[in-house]
Write a protein that holds these residues in place. Sequence first.
Motif, PDB file in Angstrom:
ATOM      1  N   GLN A  13       0.810  -1.229   0.000  1.00 46.02           N
ATOM      2  CA  GLN A  13       0.000   0.000   0.000  1.00 46.02           C
ATOM      3  C   GLN A  13       0.844   1.281   0.000  1.00 46.02           C
ATOM      4  O   GLN A  13       0.594   2.195  -0.761  1.00 46.02           O
ATOM      5  CB  GLN A  13      -0.940   0.004   1.200  1.00 46.02           C
ATOM      6  CG  GLN A  13      -1.989   1.077   1.113  1.00 46.02           C
ATOM      7  CD  GLN A  13      -3.008   0.975   2.233  1.00 46.02           C
ATOM      8  OE1 GLN A  13      -2.771   0.311   3.241  1.00 46.02           O
ATOM      9  NE2 GLN A  13      -4.142   1.600   2.063  1.00 46.02           N
ATOM     10  N   GLY A  14       1.856   1.316   0.861  1.00 49.70           N
ATOM     11  CA  GLY A  14       2.652   2.543   0.997  1.00 49.70           C
ATOM     12  C   GLY A  14       3.780   2.665  -0.009  1.00 49.70           C
ATOM     13  O   GLY A  14       4.537   3.628   0.020  1.00 49.70           O
ATOM     14  N   LEU A  15       3.903   1.696  -0.912  1.00 50.93           N
ATOM     15  CA  LEU A  15       5.032   1.710  -1.850  1.00 50.93           C
ATOM     16  C   LEU A  15       4.655   2.410  -3.159  1.00 50.93           C
ATOM     17  O   LEU A  15       3.492   2.355  -3.574  1.00 50.93           O
ATOM     18  CB  LEU A  15       5.470   0.271  -2.169  1.00 50.93           C
ATOM     19  CG  LEU A  15       5.860  -0.613  -0.984  1.00 50.93           C
ATOM     20  CD1 LEU A  15       6.195  -2.021  -1.483  1.00 50.93           C
ATOM     21  CD2 LEU A  15       7.045  -0.027  -0.236  1.00 50.93           C
ATOM     22  N   ASP A  16       5.658   3.021  -3.806  1.00 47.70           N
ATOM     23  CA  ASP A  16       5.365   3.588  -5.128  1.00 47.70           C
ATOM     24  C   ASP A  16       5.378   2.460  -6.163  1.00 47.70           C
ATOM     25  O   ASP A  16       5.749   1.321  -5.862  1.00 47.70           O
ATOM     26  CB  ASP A  16       6.336   4.719  -5.482  1.00 47.70           C
ATOM     27  CG  ASP A  16       7.778   4.253  -5.581  1.00 47.70           C
ATOM     28  OD1 ASP A  16       7.989   3.062  -5.857  1.00 47.70           O
ATOM     29  OD2 ASP A  16       8.683   5.072  -5.381  1.00 47.70           O
ATOM     30  N   THR A  17       5.004   2.800  -7.396  1.00 46.89           N
ATOM     31  CA  THR A  17       4.827   1.772  -8.439  1.00 46.89           C
ATOM     32  C   THR A  17       6.054   0.885  -8.615  1.00 46.89           C
ATOM     33  O   THR A  17       5.949  -0.350  -8.611  1.00 46.89           O
ATOM     34  CB  THR A  17       4.474   2.455  -9.787  1.00 46.89           C
ATOM     35  OG1 THR A  17       3.237   3.136  -9.610  1.00 46.89           O
ATOM     36  CG2 THR A  17       4.326   1.448 -10.907  1.00 46.89           C
ATOM     37  N   SER A  18       7.234   1.481  -8.748  1.00 45.82           N
ATOM     38  CA  SER A  18       8.413   0.659  -9.041  1.00 45.82           C
ATOM     39  C   SER A  18       8.765  -0.254  -7.868  1.00 45.82           C
ATOM     40  O   SER A  18       9.163  -1.406  -8.072  1.00 45.82           O
ATOM     41  CB  SER A  18       9.600   1.531  -9.443  1.00 45.82           C
ATOM     42  OG  SER A  18       9.992   2.318  -8.357  1.00 45.82           O
ATOM     43  N   LYS A  19       8.569   0.226  -6.638  1.00 45.36           N
ATOM     44  CA  LYS A  19       8.877  -0.608  -5.472  1.00 45.36           C
ATOM     45  C   LYS A  19       7.871  -1.751  -5.342  1.00 45.36           C
ATOM     46  O   LYS A  19       8.220  -2.865  -4.964  1.00 45.36           O
ATOM     47  CB  LYS A  19       8.908   0.235  -4.203  1.00 45.36           C
ATOM     48  CG  LYS A  19      10.215   1.004  -4.064  1.00 45.36           C
ATOM     49  CD  LYS A  19      10.258   1.812  -2.800  1.00 45.36           C
ATOM     50  CE  LYS A  19      11.574   2.596  -2.727  1.00 45.36           C
ATOM     51  NZ  LYS A  19      11.529   3.695  -1.806  1.00 45.36           N
ATOM     52  N   ARG A  20       6.602  -1.451  -5.648  1.00 44.38           N
ATOM     53  CA  ARG A  20       5.557  -2.486  -5.616  1.00 44.38           C
ATOM     54  C   ARG A  20       5.914  -3.612  -6.583  1.00 44.38           C
ATOM     55  O   ARG A  20       5.917  -4.793  -6.224  1.00 44.38           O
ATOM     56  CB  ARG A  20       4.224  -1.908  -6.107  1.00 44.38           C
ATOM     57  CG  ARG A  20       3.448  -1.178  -5.076  1.00 44.38           C
ATOM     58  CD  ARG A  20       2.141  -0.690  -5.650  1.00 44.38           C
ATOM     59  NE  ARG A  20       1.449   0.068  -4.629  1.00 44.38           N
ATOM     60  CZ  ARG A  20       0.177   0.374  -4.655  1.00 44.38           C
ATOM     61  NH1 ARG A  20      -0.567   0.008  -5.676  1.00 44.38           N
ATOM     62  NH2 ARG A  20      -0.389   1.038  -3.684  1.00 44.38           N
ATOM     63  N   ILE A  21       6.225  -3.194  -7.811  1.00 40.71           N
ATOM     64  CA  ILE A  21       6.507  -4.184  -8.851  1.00 40.71           C
ATOM     65  C   ILE A  21       7.768  -4.974  -8.523  1.00 40.71           C
ATOM     66  O   ILE A  21       7.816  -6.187  -8.682  1.00 40.71           O
ATOM     67  CB  ILE A  21       6.594  -3.485 -10.227  1.00 40.71           C
ATOM     68  CG1 ILE A  21       5.182  -3.023 -10.606  1.00 40.71           C
ATOM     69  CG2 ILE A  21       7.163  -4.392 -11.300  1.00 40.71           C
ATOM     70  CD1 ILE A  21       5.123  -2.038 -11.725  1.00 40.71           C
ATOM     71  N   ASN A  22       8.764  -4.270  -8.047  1.00 38.76           N
ATOM     72  CA  ASN A  22      10.013  -4.919  -7.680  1.00 38.76           C
ATOM     73  C   ASN A  22       9.784  -5.974  -6.600  1.00 38.76           C
ATOM     74  O   ASN A  22      10.290  -7.092  -6.688  1.00 38.76           O
ATOM     75  CB  ASN A  22      11.005  -3.849  -7.207  1.00 38.76           C
ATOM     76  CG  ASN A  22      12.389  -4.420  -7.062  1.00 38.76           C
ATOM     77  OD1 ASN A  22      12.827  -5.209  -7.892  1.00 38.76           O
ATOM     78  ND2 ASN A  22      13.065  -4.048  -5.992  1.00 38.76           N
ATOM     79  N   LYS A  23       8.956  -5.631  -5.610  1.00 33.45           N
ATOM     80  CA  LYS A  23       8.669  -6.563  -4.501  1.00 33.45           C
ATOM     81  C   LYS A  23       7.993  -7.839  -5.042  1.00 33.45           C
ATOM     82  O   LYS A  23       8.382  -8.954  -4.689  1.00 33.45           O
ATOM     83  CB  LYS A  23       7.753  -5.869  -3.490  1.00 33.45           C
ATOM     84  CG  LYS A  23       7.499  -6.687  -2.237  1.00 33.45           C
ATOM     85  CD  LYS A  23       6.580  -5.922  -1.282  1.00 33.45           C
ATOM     86  CE  LYS A  23       6.266  -6.744  -0.062  1.00 33.45           C
ATOM     87  NZ  LYS A  23       7.323  -6.817   0.919  1.00 33.45           N
ATOM     88  N   LEU A  24       7.016  -7.654  -5.922  1.00 29.72           N
ATOM     89  CA  LEU A  24       6.282  -8.800  -6.463  1.00 29.72           C
ATOM     90  C   LEU A  24       7.184  -9.656  -7.366  1.00 29.72           C
ATOM     91  O   LEU A  24       7.176 -10.888  -7.290  1.00 29.72           O
ATOM     92  CB  LEU A  24       5.050  -8.318  -7.243  1.00 29.72           C
ATOM     93  CG  LEU A  24       4.029  -7.516  -6.442  1.00 29.72           C
ATOM     94  CD1 LEU A  24       2.955  -6.946  -7.359  1.00 29.72           C
ATOM     95  CD2 LEU A  24       3.380  -8.351  -5.346  1.00 29.72           C
ATOM     96  N   THR A  46       0.609  -2.821 -16.618  1.00 28.31           N
ATOM     97  CA  THR A  46       1.422  -2.658 -17.837  1.00 28.31           C
ATOM     98  C   THR A  46       2.889  -2.487 -17.458  1.00 28.31           C
ATOM     99  O   THR A  46       3.776  -3.034 -18.114  1.00 28.31           O
ATOM    100  CB  THR A  46       0.969  -1.408 -18.632  1.00 28.31           C
ATOM    101  OG1 THR A  46      -0.440  -1.358 -18.607  1.00 28.31           O
ATOM    102  CG2 THR A  46       1.455  -1.447 -20.049  1.00 28.31           C
ATOM    103  N   GLU A  47       3.114  -1.727 -16.399  1.00 28.47           N
ATOM    104  CA  GLU A  47       4.481  -1.499 -15.927  1.00 28.47           C
ATOM    105  C   GLU A  47       5.104  -2.819 -15.457  1.00 28.47           C
ATOM    106  O   GLU A  47       6.285  -3.062 -15.670  1.00 28.47           O
ATOM    107  CB  GLU A  47       4.445  -0.466 -14.781  1.00 28.47           C
ATOM    108  CG  GLU A  47       5.768   0.114 -14.371  1.00 28.47           C
ATOM    109  CD  GLU A  47       6.508   0.882 -15.466  1.00 28.47           C
ATOM    110  OE1 GLU A  47       5.979   1.073 -16.556  1.00 28.47           O
ATOM    111  OE2 GLU A  47       7.670   1.244 -15.197  1.00 28.47           O
ATOM    112  N   LEU A  48       4.280  -3.666 -14.849  1.00 26.67           N
ATOM    113  CA  LEU A  48       4.755  -4.989 -14.414  1.00 26.67           C
ATOM    114  C   LEU A  48       5.238  -5.792 -15.634  1.00 26.67           C
ATOM    115  O   LEU A  48       6.299  -6.426 -15.589  1.00 26.67           O
ATOM    116  CB  LEU A  48       3.627  -5.736 -13.683  1.00 26.67           C
ATOM    117  CG  LEU A  48       3.901  -7.193 -13.306  1.00 26.67           C
ATOM    118  CD1 LEU A  48       5.015  -7.305 -12.278  1.00 26.67           C
ATOM    119  CD2 LEU A  48       2.642  -7.864 -12.751  1.00 26.67           C
ATOM    120  N   ILE A  49       4.460  -5.733 -16.714  1.00 31.59           N
ATOM    121  CA  ILE A  49       4.857  -6.461 -17.936  1.00 31.59           C
ATOM    122  C   ILE A  49       6.162  -5.873 -18.485  1.00 31.59           C
ATOM    123  O   ILE A  49       7.089  -6.600 -18.842  1.00 31.59           O
ATOM    124  CB  ILE A  49       3.737  -6.405 -19.007  1.00 31.59           C
ATOM    125  CG1 ILE A  49       2.477  -7.117 -18.499  1.00 31.59           C
ATOM    126  CG2 ILE A  49       4.202  -7.029 -20.318  1.00 31.59           C
ATOM    127  CD1 ILE A  49       1.271  -7.019 -19.423  1.00 31.59           C
TER     128      ILE A  49
END
Lengths: 130, 210
Positions: A13-24, A46-49
Amino acid sequence: MLTLQFIPYSEIQGLDTSKRINKLLQVAKQNKIVVLEGRLKKEEETELIRITMEEIDDKFKGIELSVFYPEAKNMQLFDKVKTNLVNLILGERTGLTIIGPAAIIKEIKKDPNKIQLLTKDIKVKRKKKR
Amino acid sequence: MINSIKKILNRFLSKLFKKRGHIKLGLYGPPNGGKTTLANRISKDWLGEEMGVASTVPHETREIQIKEEIHIKSNGKELSFNLVDTPGIATKIDYEDFLKFGMKEKDAKKRAKEATKGVIDSIKWLDDMDAVIVVLDSTVDPYSQVNITIIGNLQARNIPVLLVANKTDLKKSKLKKVETAFPQYKVVGISAKYGTNIEKFYDELFELVS
């Protein structure tokens, strides 16, 4: 053995897009299947892809992605408003996102009442290599 | 939020001052849906020449291909656009899949590397499109996450979308299934290879862009 790692929405929740994607992606790259509570934003999917493509090499072949989300058209107006309001305040916690490493997961089949993870036959592959 | 408003404002202003004939029409979709076959069909119908090489091997198109100034006519109306054929969007690319098509390991790895770059380019170009045709293989399950993600993104960016259910010439083709999967969009069933129902496609294209 398949490992499923549950990630509650509160963890991203508290992460920005790049950190979220990186974590996953880091979890998926450890050959674990990510089961995320809720979903990413459409732009984040899309960013994840895109980032997955950047990470692909001889070992990491990419991901299988599937998002399970209740259809808004099946909801009553009050439920739609309620869900949208909750999503706006707390993030997209409704539904489930599954991210599986492509080396293990061949396909994720969706059905309104069930999720089918079709896995690759790794044993056969290993035998062939010998 | 501010970024979204900026994007919508930029899109509105660019459309307002866009010169006629400079509309960017993108062909998007998963690999092997028939984007290049459709691009070739459009290009051949109106310019008399093909645009790219279509193949049964996935990720044949690995670079953005642009055909400028295509003028089409239908029912007394005229339309000009730049056609952008994009590499297929996928979530996984395994060089071993190319080996099944008789490719050498070195070539397969090179193709996989280029294909990943192609997907990245396709995504980067999304924002530049004025309208998009999403080309789906109507013989394949339309409920894949890639399809949903592409279409959802176009919707989020307010880009007009037309869905093409391609390969209707094949026995396995299920046009109804594509229509059911995306009920909020217009779906045209065509065979880009044989030109079946292509007139209907051009009619819908006018509707989309005008």
